[in-house]
Design an enzyme around this catalytic site. Structure first.
Site, PDB file in Angstrom:
ATOM      1  CE  LYS A  70      93.689 -42.144 -47.371  1.00 20.32           C
ATOM      2  NZ  LYS A  70      92.245 -42.473 -47.277  1.00 20.32           N
ATOM      3  NE  ARG A  99      86.240 -35.687 -49.489  1.00 17.05           N
ATOM      4  CZ  ARG A  99      87.074 -36.714 -49.626  1.00 17.05           C
ATOM      5  NH1 ARG A  99      88.122 -36.815 -48.837  1.00 17.05           N
ATOM      6  NH2 ARG A  99      86.847 -37.646 -50.518  1.00 17.05           N
ATOM      7  NE  ARG A 133      95.342 -45.114 -52.469  1.00 17.48           N
ATOM      8  CZ  ARG A 133      94.443 -44.162 -52.199  1.00 17.48           C
ATOM      9  NH1 ARG A 133      93.172 -44.416 -52.289  1.00 17.48           N
ATOM     10  NH2 ARG A 133      94.823 -42.964 -51.858  1.00 17.48           N
TER      11      ARG A 133
HETATM   12  P1  AP5 Z   1      92.583 -40.147 -52.386  1.00 15.78           P
HETATM   13  O1  AP5 Z   1      92.418 -38.734 -52.724  1.00 15.78           O
HETATM   14  O2  AP5 Z   1      93.728 -40.574 -51.568  1.00 15.78           O
HETATM   15  O3  AP5 Z   1      91.203 -40.661 -51.748  1.00 15.78           O
HETATM   16  P2  AP5 Z   1      90.854 -41.748 -50.643  1.00 15.78           P
HETATM   17  O4  AP5 Z   1      91.918 -42.678 -50.224  1.00 15.78           O
HETATM   18  O5  AP5 Z   1      89.624 -42.362 -51.168  1.00 15.78           O
HETATM   19  O6  AP5 Z   1      90.656 -40.916 -49.353  1.00 15.78           O
HETATM   20  P3  AP5 Z   1      89.887 -39.577 -49.234  1.00 15.78           P
HETATM   21  O7  AP5 Z   1      90.768 -38.456 -49.693  1.00 15.78           O
HETATM   22  O8  AP5 Z   1      88.549 -39.686 -49.875  1.00 15.78           O
HETATM   23  O9  AP5 Z   1      89.611 -39.512 -47.667  1.00 15.78           O
HETATM   24  P4  AP5 Z   1      90.594 -39.112 -46.501  1.00 15.78           P
HETATM   25  O10 AP5 Z   1      90.943 -40.332 -45.743  1.00 15.78           O
HETATM   26  O11 AP5 Z   1      91.704 -38.261 -46.985  1.00 15.78           O
HETATM   27  O12 AP5 Z   1      89.584 -38.285 -45.590  1.00 15.78           O
HETATM   28  P5  AP5 Z   1      89.449 -36.693 -45.364  1.00 15.78           P
HETATM   29  O13 AP5 Z   1      90.500 -36.233 -44.425  1.00 15.78           O
HETATM   30  O14 AP5 Z   1      89.297 -35.979 -46.654  1.00 15.78           O
HETATM   31  O15 AP5 Z   1      92.622 -41.009 -53.725  1.00 15.78           O
HETATM   32  C1  AP5 Z   1      91.669 -40.752 -54.724  1.00 15.78           C
HETATM   33  C2  AP5 Z   1      91.879 -41.686 -55.877  1.00 15.78           C
HETATM   34  O16 AP5 Z   1      93.182 -41.469 -56.448  1.00 15.78           O
HETATM   35  C3  AP5 Z   1      91.843 -43.186 -55.574  1.00 15.78           C
HETATM   36  O17 AP5 Z   1      90.502 -43.674 -55.540  1.00 15.78           O
HETATM   37  C4  AP5 Z   1      92.617 -43.730 -56.776  1.00 15.78           C
HETATM   38  O18 AP5 Z   1      91.833 -43.715 -57.932  1.00 15.78           O
HETATM   39  C5  AP5 Z   1      93.722 -42.696 -56.939  1.00 15.78           C
HETATM   40  N1  AP5 Z   1      94.907 -43.017 -56.149  1.00 15.78           N
HETATM   41  C6  AP5 Z   1      95.417 -42.279 -55.115  1.00 15.78           C
HETATM   42  N2  AP5 Z   1      96.485 -42.872 -54.599  1.00 15.78           N
HETATM   43  C7  AP5 Z   1      96.667 -44.006 -55.306  1.00 15.78           C
HETATM   44  C8  AP5 Z   1      97.604 -45.073 -55.223  1.00 15.78           C
HETATM   45  N3  AP5 Z   1      98.578 -45.071 -54.301  1.00 15.78           N
HETATM   46  N4  AP5 Z   1      97.489 -46.091 -56.098  1.00 15.78           N
HETATM   47  C9  AP5 Z   1      96.526 -46.112 -57.041  1.00 15.78           C
HETATM   48  N5  AP5 Z   1      95.592 -45.148 -57.169  1.00 15.78           N
HETATM   49  C10 AP5 Z   1      95.660 -44.103 -56.302  1.00 15.78           C
HETATM   50  O19 AP5 Z   1      88.051 -36.672 -44.557  1.00 15.78           O
HETATM   51  C11 AP5 Z   1      86.849 -37.020 -45.207  1.00 15.78           C
HETATM   52  C12 AP5 Z   1      85.705 -36.150 -44.657  1.00 15.78           C
HETATM   53  O20 AP5 Z   1      85.523 -36.441 -43.280  1.00 15.78           O
HETATM   54  C13 AP5 Z   1      85.989 -34.637 -44.720  1.00 15.78           C
HETATM   55  O21 AP5 Z   1      84.772 -33.975 -44.936  1.00 15.78           O
HETATM   56  C14 AP5 Z   1      86.529 -34.303 -43.313  1.00 15.78           C
HETATM   57  O22 AP5 Z   1      86.265 -32.959 -42.946  1.00 15.78           O
HETATM   58  C15 AP5 Z   1      85.753 -35.283 -42.461  1.00 15.78           C
HETATM   59  N6  AP5 Z   1      86.500 -35.754 -41.313  1.00 15.78           N
HETATM   60  C16 AP5 Z   1      87.801 -36.130 -41.270  1.00 15.78           C
HETATM   61  N7  AP5 Z   1      88.131 -36.563 -40.034  1.00 15.78           N
HETATM   62  C17 AP5 Z   1      86.976 -36.464 -39.298  1.00 15.78           C
HETATM   63  C18 AP5 Z   1      86.658 -36.782 -37.947  1.00 15.78           C
HETATM   64  N8  AP5 Z   1      87.589 -37.293 -37.118  1.00 15.78           N
HETATM   65  N9  AP5 Z   1      85.386 -36.576 -37.500  1.00 15.78           N
HETATM   66  C19 AP5 Z   1      84.448 -36.081 -38.343  1.00 15.78           C
HETATM   67  N10 AP5 Z   1      84.678 -35.756 -39.641  1.00 15.78           N
HETATM   68  C20 AP5 Z   1      85.939 -35.960 -40.107  1.00 15.78           C
HETATM   69 MG    MG Z   2      92.372 -37.594 -48.862  1.00 16.37          MG
END
Ligand code: AP5
Ligand code: MG
Length: 234
Positions: free
Chosen positions: A30, A144, A105
């Site tokens: 995302k 990451r 969410r």
């Molecule tokens: P948040 O920060 O939103 O975390 P998440 O949803 O768990 O998602 P991530 O940020 O971990 O992953 P992402 O999908 O963004 O992936 P990324 O691009 O970084 O939320 C954190 C916390 O905040 C929640 O757990 C909760 O506690 C709270 N919160 C937030 N919003 C909330 C809400 N609405 N309600 C309640 N609580 C809330 O990519 C991940 C890795 O993969 C990186 O290393 C990247 O380089 C790699 N990557 C990305 N795409 C690819 C690809 N296509 N191929 C290979 N590697 C890739």
């Molecule tokens: Mg994220």
């Protein structure tokens, strides 16, 4: 900028304000795709997770309360997230639209957003779901790294910095997020299945553009652009 919406019913015919919701499990990309899409459309990318981490870094009461929940892989309360979104989306830079990464969410958040949209006269959102299998998510998240200053997202396998451990853009030492430990990742995945999966059902399959998020980041960007009909915006 010419826009070529794929399905007229998704967009308000007389307004160019566009709202995108980026859905998907932790690690689906995302944050990575939000930057690409928002820059393509010249709208802000708003990540509720990043907002909580910023509050924590600033030492605010919200940050202190949220930080424990984030580190445990639990969701923050709907009331707190909703209030933050009301305030953030009311800012000047959102007048032409915005992209929400990680919100809504839960079903109550989705209902709240839909009421807010009605009050503010926003068009129907474009809902994008990045679909990635669990095991790939765990592999991505444990690899990451992130710049604490400019927030650029790296991956030591798929997108490493030029110099190990150092941000390409501003030279800051990269960090590993507290919630990127395997046991917390598994808890976040469970929370996603239980609470966030139903949100996609709430929007319904006809309103959700599902994109295979398992290719490279560039392939996923292309798939998102194709799925949303935004290729013309390049
Ligand atoms: P948040 O920060 O939103 O975390 P998440 O949803 O768990 O998602 P991530 O940020 O971990 O992953 P992402 O999908 O963004 O992936 P990324 O691009 O970084 O939320 C954190 C916390 O905040 C929640 O757990 C909760 O506690 C709270 N919160 C937030 N919003 C909330 C809400 N609405 N309600 C309640 N609580 C809330 O990519 C991940 C890795 O993969 C990186 O290393 C990247 O380089 C790699 N990557 C990305 N795409 C690819 C690809 N296509 N191929 C290979 N590697 C890739
Ligand atoms: Mg994220």
């Amino acid at each position: 900028m010419p826009l070529d919406p794929p399905r007229a019913s998704r967009y308000d015919a007389i307004s160019y304000l566009m709202i995108f919701l980026l859905f998907g499990p932790p690690g689906c990309g995302k944050g990575t795709q939000a930057v690409v899409l928002a820059s393509r459309l010249n709208i802000p990318a708003i990540s509720t997770g990043e907002m909580f981490r910023a509050e924590h870094n600033a030492g605010t009461e919200i940050g202190k309360a949220a930080c424990k929940l984030l580190a445990e892989g639990k969701l923050v309360s709907d009331e707190l997230v909703n209030a933050m979104v009301v305030s953030r989306t009311g800012r000047e830079d959102c007048v032409n639209g915005f992209l929400l990464d990680g919100y809504p969410r839960t079903a109550p958040q989705a209902i709240f957003l839909s009421q807010l949209a009605r009050e503010r006269g926003w068009p129907e959102p474009v809902v994008i779901h990045l679909d990635v299998a669990d095991e790939l998510l765990v592999t991505r998240l444990t690899a990451r790294r992130q710049c604490p200053t400019c927030l650029h997202i790296y991956n030591i396998v798929s997108h490493p910095p030029r110099v190990e451990g150092i941000c390409d853009h501003d030279g800051a030492p990269l960090i590993t997020r507290d919630d990127d430990r395997e046991e917390v990742i598994r808890r976040r995945l469970r929370a996603y299945d239980e609470l966030t999966g139903p949100v996609l059902k709430w929007y319904g399959p006809k309103s959700v553009i599902t994109v295979d998020g398992s290719g490279t980041a560039a392939e996923v960007s292309e798939a998102v652009a194709r799925g949303t009909g935004l290729l013309a915006c390049r």
